[in-house]
Write an enzyme that holds these catalytic residues in place. Structure first.
Site, PDB file in Angstrom:
ATOM      1  N   ARG A 117      96.373   3.140  10.661  1.00 52.84           N
ATOM      2  CA  ARG A 117      94.916   3.328  10.757  1.00 52.84           C
ATOM      3  C   ARG A 117      94.682   4.274  11.928  1.00 52.84           C
ATOM      4  O   ARG A 117      94.901   3.912  13.084  1.00 52.84           O
ATOM      5  CB  ARG A 117      94.228   1.985  10.975  1.00 52.84           C
ATOM      6  CG  ARG A 117      92.707   2.037  10.997  1.00 52.84           C
ATOM      7  CD  ARG A 117      92.138   0.631  11.177  1.00 52.84           C
ATOM      8  NE  ARG A 117      90.701   0.657  11.376  1.00 52.84           N
ATOM      9  CZ  ARG A 117      89.803   0.519  10.412  1.00 52.84           C
ATOM     10  NH1 ARG A 117      90.207   0.357   9.157  1.00 52.84           N
ATOM     11  NH2 ARG A 117      88.515   0.542  10.672  1.00 52.84           N
ATOM     12  N   HIS A 144      89.504   6.258   3.068  1.00 50.91           N
ATOM     13  CA  HIS A 144      89.737   4.814   3.246  1.00 50.91           C
ATOM     14  C   HIS A 144      90.101   4.214   1.881  1.00 50.91           C
ATOM     15  O   HIS A 144      89.351   3.424   1.303  1.00 50.91           O
ATOM     16  CB  HIS A 144      88.480   4.161   3.812  1.00 50.91           C
ATOM     17  CG  HIS A 144      88.721   2.834   4.459  1.00 50.91           C
ATOM     18  ND1 HIS A 144      89.932   2.173   4.400  1.00 50.91           N
ATOM     19  CD2 HIS A 144      87.895   2.012   5.177  1.00 50.91           C
ATOM     20  CE1 HIS A 144      89.845   1.033   5.055  1.00 50.91           C
ATOM     21  NE2 HIS A 144      88.631   0.908   5.533  1.00 50.91           N
ATOM     22  N   GLN A 147      90.115   0.226   1.140  1.00 45.03           N
ATOM     23  CA  GLN A 147      88.770  -0.326   1.004  1.00 45.03           C
ATOM     24  C   GLN A 147      88.196  -0.003  -0.367  1.00 45.03           C
ATOM     25  O   GLN A 147      87.596  -0.858  -1.031  1.00 45.03           O
ATOM     26  CB  GLN A 147      87.859   0.232   2.097  1.00 45.03           C
ATOM     27  CG  GLN A 147      86.412  -0.245   2.004  1.00 45.03           C
ATOM     28  CD  GLN A 147      86.259  -1.724   2.266  1.00 45.03           C
ATOM     29  OE1 GLN A 147      86.659  -2.222   3.306  1.00 45.03           O
ATOM     30  NE2 GLN A 147      85.665  -2.454   1.313  1.00 45.03           N
ATOM     31  N   ASP A 239      76.978   2.320   4.552  1.00 44.76           N
ATOM     32  CA  ASP A 239      77.915   2.156   5.653  1.00 44.76           C
ATOM     33  C   ASP A 239      77.149   2.428   6.948  1.00 44.76           C
ATOM     34  O   ASP A 239      76.020   2.943   6.919  1.00 44.76           O
ATOM     35  CB  ASP A 239      79.090   3.149   5.484  1.00 44.76           C
ATOM     36  CG  ASP A 239      80.236   2.903   6.452  1.00 44.76           C
ATOM     37  OD1 ASP A 239      80.241   1.848   7.116  1.00 44.76           O
ATOM     38  OD2 ASP A 239      81.115   3.777   6.549  1.00 44.76           O
ATOM     39  N   CYS A 279      81.126  -1.900   3.467  1.00 50.30           N
ATOM     40  CA  CYS A 279      82.519  -2.115   3.875  1.00 50.30           C
ATOM     41  C   CYS A 279      82.634  -2.948   5.151  1.00 50.30           C
ATOM     42  O   CYS A 279      83.727  -3.414   5.470  1.00 50.30           O
ATOM     43  CB  CYS A 279      83.242  -0.786   4.034  1.00 50.30           C
ATOM     44  SG  CYS A 279      82.405   0.376   5.135  1.00 50.30           S
ATOM     45  N   ARG A 307      89.946  -7.274   0.126  1.00 52.86           N
ATOM     46  CA  ARG A 307      90.888  -6.442   0.883  1.00 52.86           C
ATOM     47  C   ARG A 307      92.243  -7.134   0.958  1.00 52.86           C
ATOM     48  O   ARG A 307      93.295  -6.488   0.811  1.00 52.86           O
ATOM     49  CB  ARG A 307      90.347  -6.188   2.300  1.00 52.86           C
ATOM     50  CG  ARG A 307      89.233  -5.165   2.406  1.00 52.86           C
ATOM     51  CD  ARG A 307      89.727  -3.746   2.235  1.00 52.86           C
ATOM     52  NE  ARG A 307      90.703  -3.382   3.250  1.00 52.86           N
ATOM     53  CZ  ARG A 307      90.390  -2.958   4.480  1.00 52.86           C
ATOM     54  NH1 ARG A 307      89.124  -2.850   4.845  1.00 52.86           N
ATOM     55  NH2 ARG A 307      91.345  -2.623   5.324  1.00 52.86           N
TER      56      ARG A 307
END
Length: 319
Positions: A117, A144, A147, A239, A279, A307
């Site tokens: 990440r 991402h 996700q 988001d 998310c 996830r």
């Protein structure tokens, strides 16, 4: 381990591959992983062991912090019978004290997979190019994919199909909107992204999405009008307005994005049974109102849980 013939074939097909971008996989391949994730979810809920990665180790490199990414990958490896090692930016000198290529080669001698990440997407690509083990993109400034796959799994669980759906993203042209548009294009879901002027997605990601949409038949569009995006939408997604690592005038950004808040008035344009997705983490009163994120249409915590399950499917398939 109660694997079906199809699952054995899938794991054989994916073994050793990287998971860097949603666009690296076909619709059928993503559906196979989602189906496997649903099976693993059901097994976990029923208390059935599924230790597919007994004796395997995952190195987790975090140059950006995260609650969901760390806990879901670490828990996932434990439930699969393996172990995960957390490496923060203080623990590893990636690209600083040691080159990215050397880091990839060294870790390939120690562990069975790498999850990273980080900031620049080029870091993930260079790591994967030099590693001899699977590399999983846990987030970059551009993408991402884990996700998005969890989001697609959630949509499939709630809607029972990917066909005939309209997906609306309202907010910033960031890594989430870019990856979601590409995910929709692969799966054949119509997608409209509404962003303020000056905050559009990167043009190369839009181009990739349009090329994939030509194959799937999806309608892909970017607009500055949030009402246009959510009109008759089956899914509304947003988001945070300031992504991690973003530097700038936050108050000015709040004013610019104020008309893009997902609230009770905006969602009136969507279908009555729309899904609200985020998310997380979310800031109530900024990108979304409390009434929407905590309302009956919200599935944000189902997303968060998925996830775990979808990343277990990725790990088991690749490692």
């Amino acid at each position: 381990m109660n694997l079906s013939v199809a699952e054995e074939q899938m794991m054989s097909k994916f073994k050793g591959k990287d998971f860097l971008q949603i666009s690296d996989f076909t619709k059928q391949e993503l559906i196979e992983i989602i189906d496997f994730a649903i099976k693993l979810k059901n097994m976990q809920k029923a208390g059935q062991p599924h230790r597919y990665l007994e004796g395997k180790t995952l190195a987790m490199i975090f140059e950006k912090s995260s609650t969901r990414t760390r806990v879901s990958f670490e828990t996932g490896m434990f439930q699969l019978g393996g172990m995960a090692q957390f490496l923060s930016k203080e623990d590893i000198q990636l690209g600083n004290g040691e080159t990215i290529a050397d880091t990839a080669k060294v870790l390939s001698r120690f562990v069975d997979g790498i999850m990273i990440r980080t900031f620049g997407h080029d870091i993930v690509e260079e790591l994967a190019e030099n590693a001899t083990i699977p590399v999983i993109n846990g987030l970059t400034d551009d993408a991402h994919p884990c996700q998005v796959l969890a989001d697609l799994m959630t949509i499939y669980e709630k809607k029972g199909t990917f066909d005939g759906l309209k997906f609306a993203f309202v907010g910033d042209g960031n890594n989430m909107s870019q990856s979601l548009m590409i995910g929709c294009a692969v799966m054949g879901i119509d997608c409209v992204v509404a962003v303020p002027k000056g905050n559009e997605m990167k043009e190369d990601f839009i181009q990739v999405a349009k090329e994939l949409a030509n194959i799937s038949g999806a309608i892909i569009k970017q607009t500055n009008d949030p009402q246009e995006a959510v009109k008759d939408a089956d899914i509304i997604y947003t988001d945070v307005w300031a992504s991690m690592g973003w530097e700038g005038d936050l108050e000015e950004r709040k004013q610019k994005f104020a008309a893009y808040q997902v609230n009770e008035l905006l969602v009136e344009g969507a279908k009555p049974d729309y899904l609200f997705m985020h998310c997380l983490p979310a800031i109530r009163g900024e990108e979304v109102s409390a009434a929407v994120i905590d309302g009956n249409n919200s599935v944000v915590f189902d997303q968060a849980e998925n996830r775990l399950h979808v990343q277990k499917a990725i790990l088991a398939s690749l490692v």
